[in-house]
Design an enzyme around this catalytic site. Structure first.
Site, PDB file in Angstrom:
ATOM      1  N   GLN A 250       0.446  -1.483  -0.195  1.00  0.00           N
ATOM      2  CA  GLN A 250       0.125   0.014   0.021  1.00  0.00           C
ATOM      3  C   GLN A 250       1.135   1.335   0.248  1.00  0.00           C
ATOM      4  O   GLN A 250       0.367   2.257  -0.346  1.00  0.00           O
ATOM      5  CB  GLN A 250      -0.851   0.288   1.358  1.00  0.00           C
ATOM      6  CG  GLN A 250      -2.245  -1.281   0.916  1.00  0.00           C
ATOM      7  CD  GLN A 250      -2.978  -1.325   2.577  1.00  0.00           C
ATOM      8  OE1 GLN A 250      -3.523  -2.145   2.770  1.00  0.00           O
ATOM      9  NE2 GLN A 250      -3.438   0.401   2.655  1.00  0.00           N
TER      10      GLN A 250
ATOM     11  N   ARG B  78      -9.750  -0.731   7.439  1.00  0.00           N
ATOM     12  CA  ARG B  78     -10.685   0.393   7.132  1.00  0.00           C
ATOM     13  C   ARG B  78     -10.994   1.120   8.791  1.00  0.00           C
ATOM     14  O   ARG B  78     -11.787   1.792   8.962  1.00  0.00           O
ATOM     15  CB  ARG B  78     -11.873  -0.674   6.747  1.00  0.00           C
ATOM     16  CG  ARG B  78     -12.478   0.121   5.277  1.00  0.00           C
ATOM     17  CD  ARG B  78     -13.703  -0.303   4.017  1.00  0.00           C
ATOM     18  NE  ARG B  78     -13.609   0.753   3.209  1.00  0.00           N
ATOM     19  CZ  ARG B  78     -13.928   0.392   2.403  1.00  0.00           C
ATOM     20  NH1 ARG B  78     -14.363  -1.484   2.129  1.00  0.00           N
ATOM     21  NH2 ARG B  78     -14.326   0.433   0.983  1.00  0.00           N
ATOM     22  N   CYS B  79      -9.840   2.037   8.828  1.00  0.00           N
ATOM     23  CA  CYS B  79     -10.088   3.087   9.476  1.00  0.00           C
ATOM     24  C   CYS B  79      -8.736   3.665   9.334  1.00  0.00           C
ATOM     25  O   CYS B  79      -7.767   3.687   9.913  1.00  0.00           O
ATOM     26  CB  CYS B  79      -9.918   1.866  11.189  1.00  0.00           C
ATOM     27  SG  CYS B  79      -9.470   2.651  12.827  1.00  0.00           S
TER      28      CYS B  79
ATOM     29  N   GLU C 284     -13.468   4.727   3.857  1.00  0.00           N
ATOM     30  CA  GLU C 284     -13.064   4.238   5.725  1.00  0.00           C
ATOM     31  C   GLU C 284     -14.543   4.388   6.434  1.00  0.00           C
ATOM     32  O   GLU C 284     -14.821   3.791   7.097  1.00  0.00           O
ATOM     33  CB  GLU C 284     -12.404   4.926   6.787  1.00  0.00           C
ATOM     34  CG  GLU C 284     -10.952   3.928   5.762  1.00  0.00           C
ATOM     35  CD  GLU C 284      -9.702   4.910   6.627  1.00  0.00           C
ATOM     36  OE1 GLU C 284      -9.250   4.032   6.083  1.00  0.00           O
ATOM     37  OE2 GLU C 284      -9.773   5.675   6.620  1.00  0.00           O
TER      38      GLU C 284
END
Ligand code: PCD
Length: 806
Positions: free
Chosen positions: A237, A384-385, A760
């Protein structure tokens, strides 16, 4: 068509710029099996690596015997910590300032920890060979409960740190303690609590889970000994950061390292960190002189790389009897597993947990976080945060519900009473953040009207009465959640990764014929960056998005950036893209004036062209200007039309949203059915409404997964449960509810195009919304806080505890 007679609207439509539901260009290859993933990289002579992993959660390694494995035809090498020690690579630094074992050195600290790396001619031989490596263990007592980790007689986990009283984030209270982090005004907060009319206190546990992207973590390392160059293809990423880290660890000059992140099959935070598989593949390729591939299997992914959450949050609110919140106090016990490998900006040991005052104007607050070691896998990634914001929102949104119940007040009314008001922005929170913009009352009201909130409450009341009379076995829950996210790390003054400031970048180059190639420091994992960055450029430069190629993920060609996580691509690289485009437009304006033979102050921008002020028929389109940039320039101007921008944001962006979930729970089976889920998101200026909707669907689906069943748990011996999709809940279309989406638009005042992140948000708001629905269903029975995950057997057990099965 004649350039002159097309209307402005027609010309804008051709561009497919911002605000347009442009179809995803990358899907052409993805839907036809033409993606190029790491496992598609196949090089001549390539070998395959696989790990021997620990069967124990805590044990001393008495011996490792690889002789039988080495005797297996096709096996080329078996690496152990002993081989890595002389290179000083048996441990690697983590983003959190700790070290993590690459291969276990004398001791294992969690089940499935990497012990030896077997390299063989193919995957199957490697898999057979790992079975032939004999490891002799001496089992040690195990710590799985974080509340036991700092007991006076707790087993010592990190022998390598035994003498270290001070860690990267200050003093350590115990040999299994990592850090203590405090924010806010403790004396002022304590004073308010001491005199408050109403105080709530609950332990909200946010259980351990895992991002579980469909494609696991993997890499191919290829050392070219002749050129002295190392190429790594990997599921990264943040490819640029990987290159820097590899250079620092290996001593290979950074320009001799090529890191390529090709197509990625989902990241969700799992692919931010550096894992032993990458280090071992690089070492093996250097030692053996041929490319080495490593591909995690599903169980390895779930049980060893990057868990998420595991926060135990004792949350208190102080309020008046009529519902004005006066103070918040939270203590978090954070279970970080065997090594502190949390992926947070360096200065933030608990990420952005201090956003925990949420969407409310709470005058004073105090947050304290203690991190501890246990015999579990390490990680602590922002699944996802944005760096622990989902934990923070869960704590405040559960606390609001508990307080409303205590006060006998509707929780929406309580929220409305305490929301930060529109005129308070930019708003300074008690724990130190400056919220850029918001209109919470409006968003909440819009959702209440859309779902028919008061009718839902009336229906619920009728069902509760029927339940009490024994006429139904169904409970109805109405879950409400309101969240404020904090995304776009970040200003480099307070956000860095291993010392590199968290800016991001864009480089835009216009070719003579007016088509464009643009490169960013971020890396899409499915978000659709190839589609959306092109839309920003199309609007800013008046060139159709279809004439723009977006490239990411190759450190040789893309400008340096910190990568894609924490919903930072739009807030940071998206801003860089707009700013780079504006630099180009400024040069284009001078070229246009030259071509039109007027002063540059006499031309103005008009969608896809510069025109002479007051004479709209006299213009030069961007395509014409691009051509002129290579042959007909104002005297003295350098040729070409390109620009690069490194964007260091002045602040984060604060997207927000209001969610409602209507749920029916059968008390005899514990099965919960989501009847309705309504999600309103505000991410400021919307680049691609279709992609935003997709992001919301995906984020909500993961929120449904995490709140309703997904979990990585351990038994008392430290055996990891839930390390396969047999036990780990990954919802399919069958279980997933139907989503209704909505939006408001409150632009970010400091972002060049007013956009905030969105990737997110739905996860951050979704988890408390589902959990609030479950809790709300049982609240009239005085069930107390019900911990996640809310799978059927746990909900059945709640009903049982309440005596509903008698
Ligand atoms: N957008 C628009 N508009 C606005 C915003 C946004 O349009 N306003 C869009 C964009 O462009 C993109 C998307 O949307 O495309 C997203 O974005 P953002 O928010 O900025 O974000 P990014 O950075 O890009 O991304 C990231 C995220 C995250 S973080 C996660 S998890 C997840 C999400 O993203 N992941 C994923 N989503 C997704 N999707 C997919 N498909 N895949 C994936 O993997 Mo972390 O921190 O990592 O945990």
């Amino acid at each position: 068509m004649n350039e002159m007679i097309r209307t402005q609207a027609e010309r804008a439509e051709v561009l497919q710029g911002m605000g347009c539901k442009r179809k995803r260009t990358e899907d052409i290859r993805f839907t036809q099996g033409r993606g190029n993933y790491v496992d598609d990289v196949k090089l001549p002579g390539m070998l395959f690596g696989d790990f021997v992993r620990s069967s124990h959660a805590h044990a001393r390694i008495k011996s490792i015997d690889a002789s039988k494995a080495l005797a297996l035809p096709g096996v080329k090498a078996v690496l152990t910590a002993a081989d890595l020690k002389p290179l000083n690579l048996h441990y690697m630094p983590t983003l959190a300032g700790d070290v993590a074992a690459v291969l276990a050195d004398e001791k294992v600290l969690f089940q499935n920890q990497e012990i030896a790396f077997v390299v063989a001619e193919d995957r199957y031989i490697a898999a057979d060979a790992i079975e032939l490596v004999d490891v002799e263990y001496e089992a040690l007592p195990v710590v799985v409960d974080p509340f036991q980790a700092m007991a006076p007689d707790a087993p010592l986990l990190r022998e390598d740190l035994k003498e270290k009283r001070v860690g990267p984030h200050g003093e350590r209270k115990h040999y299994n303690h990592i850090f203590n982090w405090q924010v806010g005004d403790k004396p002022a907060t304590d004073a308010v609590f001491a005199n408050a009319e109403v105080v709530t206190k609950d332990l909200f546990t946010y259980h351990r889970t895992h991002p579980s992207p469909l494609e696991t973590c993997q890499c191919v390392a290829s050392m070219d000994k002749v050129k002295g160059e190392l190429t790594i293809w990997g599921t990264f990423q943040a490819p640029h950061v990987v290159r820097t880290v590899v250079s620092l660890l290996s001593g290979i000059a950074e320009h001799k390292i090529h890191v390529i992140a090709p197509d990625i099959g989902g990241g969700f935070g799992n692919k931010v960190g550096v894992y032993p598989g990458y280090v071992c593949s690089v070492v093996a390729s250097i030692v053996l002189g041929v490319p080495v591939k490593w591909v995690e299997d599903r169980m390895e992914n779930l049980s060893t790389t990057s868990f998420a959450r595991d926060y135990h949050m004792t949350t208190e609110l102080a309020a008046t009897k009529d519902g004005k919140i006066l103070a918040m106090r939270i203590h978090v016990l954070a279970d970080h597993g065997a090594f502190d490998a949390c992926a947070d900006p360096s200065k933030w040991p608990a990420g952005f947990m201090n956003i925990c005052t949420g969407s409310y104007d709470i005058p004073v607050a105090h947050l304290e976080v203690d991190g501890v070691y246990t015999n579990k896998a390490s990680g602590g990634v922002a699944y996802r945060c944005s760096f622990r914001v989902t934990e923070a929102v869960y704590a405040i949104e559960r606390a609001i519900e508990v307080l409303a119940h205590r006060l006998g007040m509707d929780s929406v009314e309580l929220r409305m009473k305490n929301f930060i008001r529109a005129e308070q922005f930019p708003y300074h929170s008690a724990l130190g953040w400056e919220y850029d913009s918001g209109n919470y009352h409006f968003a909440m009201q819009k959702v209440m009207d859309a779902v028919g909130y008061s009718a839902l409450r009336a229906e619920q009341k009728a069902i509760q009465e029927a339940f009490s009379r024994g006429e139904t076995r169904q409970l109805m829950g109405v879950g409400v959640a309101f969240f404020t996210e904090i995304v776009g790390a970040g200003p480099s003054r307070n956000c860095d990764i291993l010392g590199v400031g968290m800016f991001d970048s864009a480089e835009i180059r216009i070719h003579p014929t007016g088509s464009i190639v643009a490169r960013m420091g971020t890396k899409s994992q499915g978000q659709g960056h190839e589609t959306t960055y092109a839309q920003i450029i199309a609007t800013e430069l008046g060139i159709p998005a279809d004439d723009i190629t977006i490239e990411e993920g190759n450190t040789d060609t893309a400008p340096y950036g910190l990568g894609t996580y924490g919903s930072r691509s739009t807030p940071v690289a998206g801003a860089a893209t707009a700013v780079a485009a504006r630099k180009i437009r400024a040069k284009a304006q001078m070229i246009a004036a030259h071509l039109l033979e007027v002063s540059e102050y006499d031309v103005e921008w008009d969608i896809d062209r510069f025109r002479v002020k007051g004479l709209p028929e006299k213009f030069k389109t961007m395509k014409e200007i691009a051509w002129a940039a290579y042959n007909n320039l104002p005297p003295g101007m350098e040729p070409g039309l390109e620009a690069v921008n490194y964007y260091d944001p002045p602040n984060m962006t604060y997207p927000f949203g209001a969610y409602v979930c209507v749920m029916d729970i059968d008390v005899d089976t514990g099965v919960a059915k989501t009847r309705r889920f309504y999600a309103l998101d505000d991410c400021g200026t919307r680049i691609n409404p279709m992609i935003i909707e997709g992001q919301v669907h995906g984020g909500l689906t993961e929120a449904f997964a995490v709140s309703m069943g997904q979990e990585i748990s351990y038994d008392a011996q430290g055996n990891v449960m839930g390390a396969s999709f047999m036990d780990f809940f990954l919802p399919t279309a069958v279980e997933t509810p139907k989503w209704e989406t909505d939006f408001t638009v409150t632009p970010s005042p400091h972002h060049p195009i007013g956009a905030k992140g969105v990737g997110e948000s739905p996860h951050v708001g979704g988890v408390p919304c589902f959990s609030n629905a479950v809790n709300d269903a049982f609240a009239f029975l005085e069930a107390g806080h019900i911990q996640m995950p809310h799978d059927a057997w746990r909900l059945w057990s709640v009903a049982d505890r309440l005596g509903l099965h008698a």
